[in-house]
Design a protein around this motif. Structure first.
Motif, PDB file in Angstrom:
ATOM      1  N   SER A 174       0.842  -1.197   0.000  1.00 20.76           N
ATOM      2  CA  SER A 174       0.000   0.000   0.000  1.00 20.76           C
ATOM      3  C   SER A 174       0.876   1.245   0.000  1.00 20.76           C
ATOM      4  N   ALA A 175       0.265   2.376  -0.331  1.00 20.87           N
ATOM      5  CA  ALA A 175       1.000   3.641  -0.275  1.00 20.87           C
ATOM      6  C   ALA A 175       1.512   3.922   1.126  1.00 20.87           C
ATOM      7  N   GLN A 200       8.082  -2.698 -11.360  1.00 23.68           N
ATOM      8  CA  GLN A 200       7.046  -1.671 -11.289  1.00 23.68           C
ATOM      9  C   GLN A 200       6.899  -1.128  -9.867  1.00 23.68           C
ATOM     10  N   THR A 201       6.928  -2.039  -8.888  1.00 21.53           N
ATOM     11  CA  THR A 201       6.771  -1.624  -7.497  1.00 21.53           C
ATOM     12  C   THR A 201       7.963  -0.792  -7.030  1.00 21.53           C
ATOM     13  N   LEU A 202       9.159  -1.167  -7.468  1.00 19.86           N
ATOM     14  CA  LEU A 202      10.339  -0.411  -7.050  1.00 19.86           C
ATOM     15  C   LEU A 202      10.343   0.988  -7.662  1.00 19.86           C
ATOM     16  N   THR A 203       9.717   1.153  -8.805  1.00 27.00           N
ATOM     17  CA  THR A 203       9.546   2.490  -9.364  1.00 27.00           C
ATOM     18  C   THR A 203       8.663   3.341  -8.454  1.00 27.00           C
ATOM     19  N   VAL A 204       7.582   2.723  -7.952  1.00 27.81           N
ATOM     20  CA  VAL A 204       6.689   3.436  -7.026  1.00 27.81           C
ATOM     21  C   VAL A 204       7.433   3.769  -5.736  1.00 27.81           C
ATOM     22  N   LEU A 205       8.217   2.833  -5.242  1.00 26.92           N
ATOM     23  CA  LEU A 205       9.002   3.098  -4.031  1.00 26.92           C
ATOM     24  C   LEU A 205       9.972   4.252  -4.242  1.00 26.92           C
TER      25      LEU A 205
END
Length: 274
Positions: A174-175, A200-205
């Motif tokens: 989650s955010a 993709q998730t590491l980009t968000v992180l």
């Protein structure tokens, strides 16, 4: 790349003889860490396997191994009393000789949280405050005054072997979990992600890290992933290229021969090659 093994707290591994044998096999094979999960009471009728309580399982693993790191992940932090948990984790760090890593999450199983006296709505606030409580105790702060926990005039001894405390890894997709990892964690733990989902998730992180202030003393965020299936060497390289530091291999769904074959195969084919 470091390799961990997840699941020695459940299924056949609740037999102490099996648990000890597999833990020693993994240590000799070159695994960096052994990880257990944390569920105390899951919904009835869902075919849940037997599982050992996380603190008990880790204590046993500390006694039957000597080098491999020991991880609890994810401990469902809001359903644990943090003053007691801080003492338990310190004790584990001491008896293991400083081999403990603690991964925490806010939880998601509402009946379990409710059974432990916690509502789903307050789980995030409790997680943040409980982390603050444990850090205060590890720093020998004699008082804490919070929304859920207050204490005054007490300290805990001994201190953890690892100072200022064992590494804290934050899990969740989650955010709020990403923000918590950036602000408070030495690492982030993602569950069931393939290499593309991981990237993709590491980009968000990374985007979260640009918005949030990360304390300088935490250093670079270490990335841990449990793949959906045990990976081959090429897949491991894809995770490494995405920026993963540790893969934790799950044992669920494997029979006895497959479990011990996997332990041997990772040791022979993966450990030390990435």
């Amino acid at each position: 790349m470091k390799f961990g093994l997840y699941g020695l707290h459940r299924d056949r591994n609740v037999d102490p003889t099996v648990l000890a044998r597999r833990a020693r096999l993994a240590e000799e094979a070159g695994f960096e860490s052994l990880w257990v999960g944390d569920h105390i009471a899951l919904p009835a009728g869902e075919g849940n396997p037997p599982r050992l309580e996380a603190m008990v399982a880790l204590t046993y693993l500390a006694a039957v191994t000597s080098r491999v790191r020991l991880g609890v992940g994810l401990i469902v932090l809001p359903q644990r009393q943090p003053v007691l948990l801080a003492k338990q984790l310190t004790s584990l760090d001491v008896v293991s000789g400083g081999r403990l890593t603690v991964a925490v999450g806010a939880g998601y199983v509402e009946p379990e949280l409710n059974a432990m006296g916690v509502t789903l709505a307050e789980r995030g606030a409790r997680t943040d405050e409980y982390l603050a409580v444990m850090r205060a105790l590890w720093a020998a702060a004699p008082s804490f005054d919070g929304r859920f926990v207050s204490y005054s005039g007490v300290v805990q001894h001994p201190s953890p072997v690892q100072r200022p405390h064992p590494p804290i890894v934050v899990g969740g997709h989650s955010a709020a979990a990403y923000r918590r990892a950036v602000r408070q964690g030495s690492g982030w733990y993602g569950w069931g992600l393939d290499p593309d989902e991981t990237a993709q998730t590491l980009t968000v992180l990374a985007e979260t890290a640009r918005r949030e202030q990360r304390p300088a003393d935490l250093g670079e965020l270490e990335i841990t992933i449990t793949p959906p299936v045990p990976p081959d060497l090429d897949t491991v390289r894809r995770y490494a290229d995405a920026g993963v530091d540790r893969l934790i291999i799950e044992l669920e769904g494997l029979d006895d021969a497959e479990v011990e074959g996997l332990i041997a195969a990772v040791g022979e084919n993966l450990t030390g090659r990435i």
